[in-house]
Design a protein around this motif. Structure first.
Motif, mmCIF file in Angstrom:
data_model
loop_
_atom_site.group_PDB
_atom_site.id
_atom_site.type_symbol
_atom_site.label_atom_id
_atom_site.label_comp_id
_atom_site.label_asym_id
_atom_site.label_seq_id
_atom_site.Cartn_x
_atom_site.Cartn_y
_atom_site.Cartn_z
ATOM 1 N N MET A 97 52.458 38.432 38.303
ATOM 2 C CA MET A 97 51.100 37.932 38.076
ATOM 3 C C MET A 97 50.745 38.390 36.661
ATOM 4 O O MET A 97 50.505 39.566 36.422
ATOM 5 C CB MET A 97 50.120 38.529 39.085
ATOM 6 N N LEU A 98 50.761 37.442 35.716
ATOM 7 C CA LEU A 98 50.715 37.827 34.302
ATOM 8 C C LEU A 98 49.454 37.359 33.576
ATOM 9 O O LEU A 98 49.310 37.571 32.377
ATOM 10 C CB LEU A 98 51.962 37.287 33.582
ATOM 11 N N GLY A 99 48.540 36.733 34.298
ATOM 12 C CA GLY A 99 47.315 36.236 33.662
ATOM 13 C C GLY A 99 46.417 37.359 33.177
ATOM 14 O O GLY A 99 46.504 38.501 33.630
ATOM 15 N N ASP A 100 45.525 37.018 32.233
ATOM 16 C CA ASP A 100 44.570 37.996 31.714
ATOM 17 C C ASP A 100 43.582 38.409 32.801
ATOM 18 O O ASP A 100 43.324 37.652 33.748
ATOM 19 C CB ASP A 100 43.767 37.388 30.554
ATOM 20 N N LYS A 101 43.038 39.582 32.626
ATOM 21 C CA LYS A 101 42.030 40.080 33.568
ATOM 22 C C LYS A 101 40.923 39.039 33.779
ATOM 23 O O LYS A 101 40.383 38.480 32.822
ATOM 24 C CB LYS A 101 41.420 41.379 33.020
ATOM 25 N N GLY A 102 40.630 38.777 35.069
ATOM 26 C CA GLY A 102 39.448 37.994 35.405
ATOM 27 C C GLY A 102 39.527 36.494 35.214
ATOM 28 O O GLY A 102 38.510 35.811 35.271
#
Length: 263
Positions: free
Chosen positions: A28-33
């Motif tokens: 899971m590599l997406g940016d915070k939030g």
């Protein structure tokens, strides 16, 4: 024996160094939030993931293969689908998810098997998992058009300790057979106890964790899938206190994001 390392990246995402190969687990590599909270769950004010990545993308991608235990947002997100090179070796839990990876452009995909799959001289064995405490959750997953199956993976190599990545599961009887059959010496547990507001849960509770500890009296345990997404209800601190109370804290590592556990 070669040194086995497990690096906690974020949530269930880990880099496992095993028999000189590096495996990225459940990226899971997406940016915070950037994703909404999971519906029907606690902490609806928190967008996912709830913390930043503590590890550079360069390090995350310095790997030999990716293992996706199941395609849920918090195990394989759109960012990971975009960032991971399309020729990377990918392991999927079944044909359906292998096809989803193909659709996302990946070209080097293999389906994990119960009888084991070889990656070099490492054997990867698909193990069962039950991603719900209550069968009604299966129906809910289907309504949300998302996977109701997950899996675990046992890693075997003649020069390494046997490692069991339990994956997204609650404790149930069939897991006793996995422990009995493979006698893992190191076990990773997705221990954040993700819950719906009505108390139905999706991954191991503290008491579930203790059941695993009881069937594997000689194993070392590593807790992951904690404090990364909105619906996780057991904190690292709470699990640490529980492990002291139940007498297994000496066999338990609870790495923070970016921390490496060595065996």
């Amino acid at each position: 024996v070669i040194d086995m390392n497990l690096k906690q990246i974020r949530n269930a995402t880990m880099i496992i160094e095993y028999a000189n190969k590096r495996f990225l687990i459940d990226p899971m590599l997406g940016d915070k939030g950037i994703y909404p909270p999971f519906p029907g769950t606690h902490n609806q004010h928190l967008n996912n993931p709830i913390v930043e990545l503590q590890v550079s993308m360069e390090e995350v991608l310095d790997i030999d293969a990716v293992i996706v235990t199941h395609i849920h947002l918090d195990h394989f997100d759109p960012a990971a689908m975009e960032i991971i090179p399309k020729d990377m070796k990918m392991f999927a839990q079944n044909e359906d998810e292998a096809n989803q990876m193909k659709e996302a452009g990946f070209t080097n995909i293999e389906v994990l098997k119960e009888e084991g799959t070889l990656f070099g001289d490492i054997k990867l064995i698909k193990t069962p998992a039950k991603h719900y405490s209550d069968a009604s959750i299966v129906e809910l997953f289907r309504q949300l058009n998302t996977a109701d199956e997950a899996c675990g993976v046992v890693f075997e190599h003649e020069d390494e300790k046997t490692l069991y990545v339990m994956g997204d599961t609650v404790w149930y009887d069939e897991l006793k057979d996995v422990f009995a059959k493979y006698a893992p010496e190191v076990v990773t547990v997705n221990a954040g106890n993700a819950q719906f507001v009505d108390g139905r849960y999706l991954i191991m509770s503290k008491d579930d964790f203790f059941e695993a500890v009881k069937v594997a009296p000689n194993a070392q345990f590593v807790a992951t899938h904690m404090e990364g997404v909105n619906h996780l209800m057991v904190s690292r601190k709470e699990l640490r206190e529980y492990s002291i109370e139940k007498g297994f804290s000496d066999r338990l590592s609870i790495p923070v994001d970016g921390e490496t556990v060595e065996f």
